[in-house]
Scaffold this motif. Sequence first.
Motif, PDB file in Angstrom:
ATOM      1  N   VAL A   2       0.856  -1.182   0.000  1.00 41.73           N
ATOM      2  CA  VAL A   2       0.000   0.000   0.000  1.00 41.73           C
ATOM      3  C   VAL A   2       0.893   1.233   0.000  1.00 41.73           C
ATOM      4  O   VAL A   2       2.040   1.191   0.435  1.00 41.73           O
ATOM      5  CB  VAL A   2      -0.937   0.043   1.222  1.00 41.73           C
ATOM      6  CG1 VAL A   2      -1.906  -1.130   1.202  1.00 41.73           C
ATOM      7  CG2 VAL A   2      -0.152   0.064   2.521  1.00 41.73           C
ATOM      8  N   LYS A   3       0.348   2.333  -0.475  1.00 43.17           N
ATOM      9  CA  LYS A   3       1.076   3.587  -0.446  1.00 43.17           C
ATOM     10  C   LYS A   3       0.889   4.229   0.918  1.00 43.17           C
ATOM     11  O   LYS A   3      -0.198   4.219   1.486  1.00 43.17           O
ATOM     12  CB  LYS A   3       0.593   4.516  -1.554  1.00 43.17           C
ATOM     13  CG  LYS A   3       0.959   4.046  -2.949  1.00 43.17           C
ATOM     14  CD  LYS A   3       0.488   5.030  -4.003  1.00 43.17           C
ATOM     15  CE  LYS A   3       0.875   4.546  -5.396  1.00 43.17           C
ATOM     16  NZ  LYS A   3       0.386   5.487  -6.457  1.00 43.17           N
ATOM     17  N   ALA A   4       1.981   4.815   1.419  1.00 44.60           N
ATOM     18  CA  ALA A   4       1.938   5.453   2.730  1.00 44.60           C
ATOM     19  C   ALA A   4       2.985   6.554   2.774  1.00 44.60           C
ATOM     20  O   ALA A   4       3.959   6.554   2.009  1.00 44.60           O
ATOM     21  CB  ALA A   4       2.194   4.434   3.835  1.00 44.60           C
ATOM     22  N   LEU A  18       6.448   9.794   0.295  1.00 45.03           N
ATOM     23  CA  LEU A  18       5.467   8.825  -0.185  1.00 45.03           C
ATOM     24  C   LEU A  18       6.181   7.565  -0.643  1.00 45.03           C
ATOM     25  O   LEU A  18       7.055   7.615  -1.512  1.00 45.03           O
ATOM     26  CB  LEU A  18       4.658   9.420  -1.344  1.00 45.03           C
ATOM     27  CG  LEU A  18       3.542   8.538  -1.908  1.00 45.03           C
ATOM     28  CD1 LEU A  18       2.450   8.294  -0.868  1.00 45.03           C
ATOM     29  CD2 LEU A  18       2.940   9.174  -3.169  1.00 45.03           C
ATOM     30  N   GLU A  19       5.850   6.430  -0.054  1.00 48.98           N
ATOM     31  CA  GLU A  19       6.514   5.160  -0.340  1.00 48.98           C
ATOM     32  C   GLU A  19       5.493   4.036  -0.396  1.00 48.98           C
ATOM     33  O   GLU A  19       4.328   4.218  -0.015  1.00 48.98           O
ATOM     34  CB  GLU A  19       7.553   4.856   0.754  1.00 48.98           C
ATOM     35  CG  GLU A  19       8.619   5.919   0.916  1.00 48.98           C
ATOM     36  CD  GLU A  19       9.547   5.655   2.097  1.00 48.98           C
ATOM     37  OE1 GLU A  19      10.489   6.438   2.285  1.00 48.98           O
ATOM     38  OE2 GLU A  19       9.325   4.667   2.824  1.00 48.98           O
ATOM     39  N   GLU A  20       5.940   2.882  -0.870  1.00 49.87           N
ATOM     40  CA  GLU A  20       5.115   1.674  -0.816  1.00 49.87           C
ATOM     41  C   GLU A  20       5.610   0.802   0.332  1.00 49.87           C
ATOM     42  O   GLU A  20       6.822   0.618   0.510  1.00 49.87           O
ATOM     43  CB  GLU A  20       5.179   0.907  -2.135  1.00 49.87           C
ATOM     44  CG  GLU A  20       4.422   1.581  -3.265  1.00 49.87           C
ATOM     45  CD  GLU A  20       4.176   0.636  -4.439  1.00 49.87           C
ATOM     46  OE1 GLU A  20       4.856  -0.410  -4.516  1.00 49.87           O
ATOM     47  OE2 GLU A  20       3.300   0.950  -5.274  1.00 49.87           O
ATOM     48  N   SER A  94      -1.856   6.489   5.278  1.00 46.50           N
ATOM     49  CA  SER A  94      -1.681   5.303   4.444  1.00 46.50           C
ATOM     50  C   SER A  94      -2.999   4.943   3.768  1.00 46.50           C
ATOM     51  O   SER A  94      -4.071   5.349   4.225  1.00 46.50           O
ATOM     52  CB  SER A  94      -1.218   4.114   5.304  1.00 46.50           C
ATOM     53  OG  SER A  94      -2.143   3.874   6.353  1.00 46.50           O
ATOM     54  N   GLU A  95      -2.899   4.192   2.679  1.00 47.98           N
ATOM     55  CA  GLU A  95      -4.115   3.740   1.997  1.00 47.98           C
ATOM     56  C   GLU A  95      -4.921   2.791   2.882  1.00 47.98           C
ATOM     57  O   GLU A  95      -6.156   2.798   2.863  1.00 47.98           O
ATOM     58  CB  GLU A  95      -3.745   3.038   0.686  1.00 47.98           C
ATOM     59  CG  GLU A  95      -3.168   3.970  -0.366  1.00 47.98           C
ATOM     60  CD  GLU A  95      -2.782   3.238  -1.639  1.00 47.98           C
ATOM     61  OE1 GLU A  95      -2.964   3.815  -2.728  1.00 47.98           O
ATOM     62  OE2 GLU A  95      -2.301   2.088  -1.540  1.00 47.98           O
ATOM     63  N   ALA A 301      -0.655  12.206  -1.385  1.00 51.00           N
ATOM     64  CA  ALA A 301       0.673  12.559  -1.888  1.00 51.00           C
ATOM     65  C   ALA A 301       1.066  13.997  -1.577  1.00 51.00           C
ATOM     66  O   ALA A 301       2.242  14.358  -1.657  1.00 51.00           O
ATOM     67  CB  ALA A 301       0.744  12.316  -3.399  1.00 51.00           C
ATOM     68  N   PRO A 323      -6.654   9.024   0.281  1.00 48.47           N
ATOM     69  CA  PRO A 323      -5.750   8.078  -0.407  1.00 48.47           C
ATOM     70  C   PRO A 323      -6.120   7.902  -1.877  1.00 48.47           C
ATOM     71  O   PRO A 323      -7.292   8.003  -2.235  1.00 48.47           O
ATOM     72  CB  PRO A 323      -5.971   6.768   0.373  1.00 48.47           C
ATOM     73  CG  PRO A 323      -6.598   7.166   1.646  1.00 48.47           C
ATOM     74  CD  PRO A 323      -7.394   8.403   1.372  1.00 48.47           C
TER      75      PRO A 323
END
Length: 323
Positions: A2-4, A18-20, A94-95, A301, A323
């Motif tokens: 998930v993106k966070a 912003l990372e996975e 986070s998503e 983002a 998200p």
Amino acid sequence: MVKAIRVHHPGGPEALQLEEVDLPAPGPGEVQIRHRAIGVNFIDIYRRTGAYPAQYPFIPGHEGAGQIVAVGEGVTDFEEGDRVAYVGALGGYSEARNIAADSVIHLPKSVSYEQGAVVMLKGLTAQYLLRRTFRVKKGHRVLVHAGAGGVGQLLCQWADALGAKVIATVGSPDKAEIALKAGARDAILYRTEKFEERVKEITKGKLCDVVYDGVGRATFPASLDCLAPFGLFVSFGSASGPIESFDIGLLTQKGSLFATRPSLFDHIAKRRDYEDMAEDMFHAIKRGHLTIEPPQSFPLAEAAQVHAALESRQTAGSMVLIP
């Protein structure tokens, strides 16, 4: 995956990256929430800058709302598909996330995800300040610093509904209008007026029973001059920086005052208290004592830009990340 948003070291808004990240299945006693909205609060800035310690790297954010998509072993009060909101441990930006089921509250259908994502921390903060720290009643004189902010507006609304006479401090004429609309009877422009003198004028020398201060260094110790003898100074935030150590004898000199620095997380540490406080808050919304205005929404983002705006104190009301 998930993106966070993650923070690897203390710093400015640029520290928000912003990372996975991996998201395992929820563990025993946990639920997994797919976020629909994420609350943005000053405590997130305190975490990012290192003012409030955290273990690096971490995902900031203590507040959010969404749907439960999985439940861990032993969870009986929630199931997949439930609409929920929470204020709890770090991990909100986070998503989706896992969180202890004890941190989650069922979200009434009448409350949107966006409203739910901003009412838990700010609304429960207003609840414990007005109903537990100092039980505001009809006729009390109340000073609310930063009355146009997210918590400030809720304090003005709810205190007014309880019959208190509310005075707010604000930074501009536009924010004065916001605070007055929220329920303040008077708004003081603290950048151009000495608020302690104006409070004395407004109250005809009677001063206030309680001061709610989420600003910190910029409003202390002048806040103490706004209190009647035996009044209560409540410091619950440090938007302008922390209050420096002071001689406790100052409280005697100003009229045998009381001072406290409460924390929401202490008030909701027991599940029963958490549920009771949330119920009281949602009832206040239903009765019209609290109006949760639609917050400003920004993509996840853009968390860094949102932090920069909030930290510069150029915002009014609440903000959420989507998200």
